[in-house]
Design an enzyme around this catalytic site. Sequence first.
Site, PDB file in Angstrom:
ATOM      1  N   GLU A  67       8.450 -15.264 -10.116  1.00 15.79           N
ATOM      2  CA  GLU A  67       7.689 -14.042  -9.877  1.00 15.79           C
ATOM      3  C   GLU A  67       7.367 -13.289 -11.157  1.00 15.79           C
ATOM      4  O   GLU A  67       6.363 -12.583 -11.214  1.00 15.79           O
ATOM      5  CB  GLU A  67       8.366 -13.140  -8.843  1.00 15.79           C
ATOM      6  CG  GLU A  67       9.636 -12.474  -9.264  1.00 15.79           C
ATOM      7  CD  GLU A  67      10.188 -11.544  -8.165  1.00 15.79           C
ATOM      8  OE1 GLU A  67      11.404 -11.494  -8.004  1.00 15.79           O
ATOM      9  OE2 GLU A  67       9.403 -10.867  -7.490  1.00 15.79           O
ATOM     10  N   LYS A 125       6.195  -4.644  -3.661  1.00 15.76           N
ATOM     11  CA  LYS A 125       7.639  -4.582  -3.476  1.00 15.76           C
ATOM     12  C   LYS A 125       8.033  -4.528  -2.012  1.00 15.76           C
ATOM     13  O   LYS A 125       8.976  -5.164  -1.583  1.00 15.76           O
ATOM     14  CB  LYS A 125       8.208  -3.359  -4.199  1.00 15.76           C
ATOM     15  CG  LYS A 125       9.725  -3.331  -4.149  1.00 15.76           C
ATOM     16  CD  LYS A 125      10.313  -2.501  -5.228  1.00 15.76           C
ATOM     17  CE  LYS A 125      11.811  -2.640  -5.273  1.00 15.76           C
ATOM     18  NZ  LYS A 125      12.263  -3.964  -5.715  1.00 15.76           N
ATOM     19  N   GLU A 178      18.196 -17.699  -6.885  1.00 15.04           N
ATOM     20  CA  GLU A 178      17.759 -16.379  -7.347  1.00 15.04           C
ATOM     21  C   GLU A 178      17.183 -16.472  -8.774  1.00 15.04           C
ATOM     22  O   GLU A 178      16.158 -15.855  -9.080  1.00 15.04           O
ATOM     23  CB  GLU A 178      18.933 -15.392  -7.287  1.00 15.04           C
ATOM     24  CG  GLU A 178      18.671 -14.008  -7.849  1.00 15.04           C
ATOM     25  CD  GLU A 178      17.584 -13.219  -7.117  1.00 15.04           C
ATOM     26  OE1 GLU A 178      17.119 -13.667  -6.051  1.00 15.04           O
ATOM     27  OE2 GLU A 178      17.176 -12.169  -7.629  1.00 15.04           O
ATOM     28  N   LYS A 234      13.340 -15.327  -9.579  1.00 17.67           N
ATOM     29  CA  LYS A 234      13.017 -14.313 -10.595  1.00 17.67           C
ATOM     30  C   LYS A 234      12.033 -14.880 -11.619  1.00 17.67           C
ATOM     31  O   LYS A 234      11.107 -14.213 -12.033  1.00 17.67           O
ATOM     32  CB  LYS A 234      14.289 -13.849 -11.322  1.00 17.67           C
ATOM     33  CG  LYS A 234      15.132 -12.871 -10.569  1.00 17.67           C
ATOM     34  CD  LYS A 234      14.513 -11.496 -10.545  1.00 17.67           C
ATOM     35  CE  LYS A 234      14.803 -10.712  -9.283  1.00 17.67           C
ATOM     36  NZ  LYS A 234      14.609 -11.222  -8.009  1.00 17.67           N
ATOM     37  N   HIS A 293      19.213 -36.765  -5.159  1.00 20.62           N
ATOM     38  CA  HIS A 293      18.460 -37.144  -3.961  1.00 20.62           C
ATOM     39  C   HIS A 293      16.966 -36.867  -4.110  1.00 20.62           C
ATOM     40  O   HIS A 293      16.251 -36.753  -3.125  1.00 20.62           O
ATOM     41  CB  HIS A 293      19.027 -36.415  -2.733  1.00 20.62           C
ATOM     42  CG  HIS A 293      20.469 -36.736  -2.483  1.00 20.62           C
ATOM     43  ND1 HIS A 293      20.884 -37.977  -2.063  1.00 20.62           N
ATOM     44  CD2 HIS A 293      21.592 -35.999  -2.654  1.00 20.62           C
ATOM     45  CE1 HIS A 293      22.211 -37.979  -1.957  1.00 20.62           C
ATOM     46  NE2 HIS A 293      22.662 -36.799  -2.320  1.00 20.62           N
ATOM     47  N   CYS A 312       0.857  -1.174   0.000  1.00 15.35           N
ATOM     48  CA  CYS A 312       0.000   0.000   0.000  1.00 15.35           C
ATOM     49  C   CYS A 312       0.899   1.232   0.000  1.00 15.35           C
ATOM     50  O   CYS A 312       1.858   1.315   0.763  1.00 15.35           O
ATOM     51  CB  CYS A 312      -0.955   0.115   1.189  1.00 15.35           C
ATOM     52  SG  CYS A 312      -2.146  -1.213   1.301  1.00 15.35           S
ATOM     53  N   TRP A 343      -2.410  -2.924  -1.623  1.00 14.51           N
ATOM     54  CA  TRP A 343      -2.100  -4.352  -1.708  1.00 14.51           C
ATOM     55  C   TRP A 343      -3.008  -4.995  -0.664  1.00 14.51           C
ATOM     56  O   TRP A 343      -2.849  -4.773   0.541  1.00 14.51           O
ATOM     57  CB  TRP A 343      -0.636  -4.611  -1.390  1.00 14.51           C
ATOM     58  CG  TRP A 343      -0.217  -6.042  -1.612  1.00 14.51           C
ATOM     59  CD1 TRP A 343       0.121  -6.616  -2.796  1.00 14.51           C
ATOM     60  CD2 TRP A 343      -0.080  -7.059  -0.617  1.00 14.51           C
ATOM     61  NE1 TRP A 343       0.448  -7.935  -2.602  1.00 14.51           N
ATOM     62  CE2 TRP A 343       0.344  -8.235  -1.280  1.00 14.51           C
ATOM     63  CE3 TRP A 343      -0.275  -7.106   0.760  1.00 14.51           C
ATOM     64  CZ2 TRP A 343       0.576  -9.428  -0.601  1.00 14.51           C
ATOM     65  CZ3 TRP A 343      -0.045  -8.296   1.435  1.00 14.51           C
ATOM     66  CH2 TRP A 343       0.376  -9.442   0.746  1.00 14.51           C
ATOM     67  N   ASN A 378      -1.874   2.011   5.485  1.00 13.10           N
ATOM     68  CA  ASN A 378      -0.942   0.972   5.060  1.00 13.10           C
ATOM     69  C   ASN A 378      -0.631   0.132   6.293  1.00 13.10           C
ATOM     70  O   ASN A 378      -0.225   0.693   7.315  1.00 13.10           O
ATOM     71  CB  ASN A 378       0.339   1.632   4.521  1.00 13.10           C
ATOM     72  CG  ASN A 378       1.457   0.641   4.301  1.00 13.10           C
ATOM     73  OD1 ASN A 378       1.210  -0.512   3.982  1.00 13.10           O
ATOM     74  ND2 ASN A 378       2.689   1.082   4.460  1.00 13.10           N
ATOM     75  N   GLY A 379      -0.838  -1.179   6.220  1.00 16.69           N
ATOM     76  CA  GLY A 379      -0.526  -2.028   7.379  1.00 16.69           C
ATOM     77  C   GLY A 379      -1.737  -2.844   7.789  1.00 16.69           C
ATOM     78  O   GLY A 379      -2.632  -3.092   6.972  1.00 16.69           O
ATOM     79  N   ARG A 420       4.265  -0.523  -4.526  1.00 14.83           N
ATOM     80  CA  ARG A 420       3.921  -1.005  -3.185  1.00 14.83           C
ATOM     81  C   ARG A 420       2.639  -1.829  -3.172  1.00 14.83           C
ATOM     82  O   ARG A 420       2.311  -2.461  -2.164  1.00 14.83           O
ATOM     83  CB  ARG A 420       3.751   0.181  -2.235  1.00 14.83           C
ATOM     84  CG  ARG A 420       4.984   1.034  -2.106  1.00 14.83           C
ATOM     85  CD  ARG A 420       4.758   2.164  -1.134  1.00 14.83           C
ATOM     86  NE  ARG A 420       4.537   1.673   0.205  1.00 14.83           N
ATOM     87  CZ  ARG A 420       5.494   1.365   1.063  1.00 14.83           C
ATOM     88  NH1 ARG A 420       6.744   1.509   0.712  1.00 14.83           N
ATOM     89  NH2 ARG A 420       5.211   0.914   2.264  1.00 14.83           N
TER      90      ARG A 420
END
Length: 614
Positions: A491, A609, A484, A488, A507, A2, A74, A100-101, A27
């Site tokens: 997402e 983000k 990584e 990437k 394994h 947010c 968000w 926000n939160g 955000r």
Amino acid sequence: MCGIVGYTGARSAVDPLIEGLRRLEYRGYDSAGIALGTPTSLFIEKRAGKLANLESALSPNIPTVHSGISHTRWATHGGPTDRNAHPHVDNEGKLAVIHNGIIENYSELKAELESRGHSFSSDTDTESVAHLLSDLRKEHGGDLTQAMRAAVKLLRGSFTLLAVHADDPERIVGVRRNSPLVAGIGDGENFLASDVAAFIDYTKRAIELGQDEIITITPSSIEIIDLAGKAVAPREYEITWDAAAAQKGGFTHFMLKEIFEQPKAVADTLIGRLSDNDQILIDELHMTDAEIAALKKIVVIACGTAYHAGMVAKYAIEKWAKISVEVEIASEYRYRDPIVDSSTLVVAISQSGETMDTLMAVRHAKAAGARVLAICNTNSSTIPRESDAVIYTHAGPEIAVASTKALLTQIVAVYLLGLKLAQVRKELSDLEVKSIYHQMLELPAQIEQILETVEPLRELTRKFATSDTVLFLGRNVGYPVALEGALKLKELAYIHAEGFAGGELKHGPIALIDSVKQTPVIAILPAGHENALDEKMLSNIQEVKARGARVIVIAQEGDAVVGAEHIIRIPSGPALLQPILATVPLQVFAYEMAVARGNDVDQPRNLAKSVTVE
Ligand code: F6R
């Protein structure tokens, strides 16, 4: 998660409010909304989906007013619909709140407010704050600042809140707890936002706000008080980021621009770190040589991509400084009984400096007596403020949701830390430190070289665009690179991707190779011949190839490769520094896959983000 913006001044408020949201869409982008303070009432518009939906709803009937608040969401409590979009208003429609939160005790508050006659029209936790503030404002003779102070005492959770009331629309009141809020000081105008990027076009003067501080802005004043009602002196600082850094600058996506900014970001983070007498300079560490010598353990805590930088830290610091390093996912850290004390250095890595999981782990470590060092890209954000020391990375603003340049600078920062510890503890000689530092100085030009020859890789990637699984293999420092690469791809391309340590393949994971689908496998070939790791990886390549995989290998120039369908060459250099270079083609691979599959590169689905909830 947010983004919030507040503006009061002489301009038409809609411009800074919408432009600010555009800068904060990283955000969250589930919905967007605005409340404009007209003299008699509030003009509210809000829409599910991206900012563009709000903009097209606004255009025909937008009033010219000079203050207001805006929000990009968000979703946490309540789905991403028009009615759950912020702002939320009281029953008179005169007081608007953005948030926000998470308000943890919202259901108790809601029950209490409903029993007092308030009716709710959304499924959010935020709406309870609008009703609560409405009552408290009446109790405090119409003073919104005092109402906010009283409200904060009743709220549990993490929040940044902004509120505006139609009776005094020029006044915007905000507060923060465990969630970011900064003020921007203009000339006859003032700003509030989650991040300075929202107002960087208008002013470079900012004020950071402490925990539970309540701020009131009008066009000509900024006042801050604490929970006890005492005035707080503003802590002003200069924003060093350039407004142009928050624009795409001719690139099709922020992510691509940020990938191409990596040579500069790495160079800026490295610069000036070796003295004339070959000592690594990290004064920000605030540790005496005796304290460094007494360290028994390092614990790195981080999330997502930053966690992969932490994994590289383990290899580098253990090798150079001979101190044991544990790396832990921040969200797991405080839910067991981690063993830390004053001989432990906890290193918290975070691009945003606001990630709630990392922040909570920092607090836990500090309470247990550890010294905390933050590695962070965002000035004056919460994690560095709450840490004992901070090394700032100099990546500049990272706008694309997928982290790229921040990661490379985090890895540079952990290398510098490793060299400093090794030098003070006399595990490496000054000459060895100098030589490694000089090899690091070559990294920016080497990244440049990879990016100059990236076109064939982009073409190659498109051939794999219909794959439904891609596997990544690495060994040693190549292992975090493999993780990584997979993160990437997940997402950005929304496909199943996994990274494995090459030795683990047999394994279990090797069963994922499908000979009919010819599963693509990307292998990072370890540099040099230490422990014959390169040969072991070449054997892994043969193993997957024998089971039908199509293999792409990332290898240093000159290293022998057998069994690959495609080889991506990166400049040669020391094995420990290889992650900086080997990561770059994987970023390009994920970027190109996302483009080929028609995905939103800069704002992938379901993500935000800055993750400021646990
Ligand atoms: C992935 C990504 C995330 C972040 C993670 C931590 O591309 O960006 O995995 O790395 O959310 O964020 P920071 O570094 O801000 O704490």
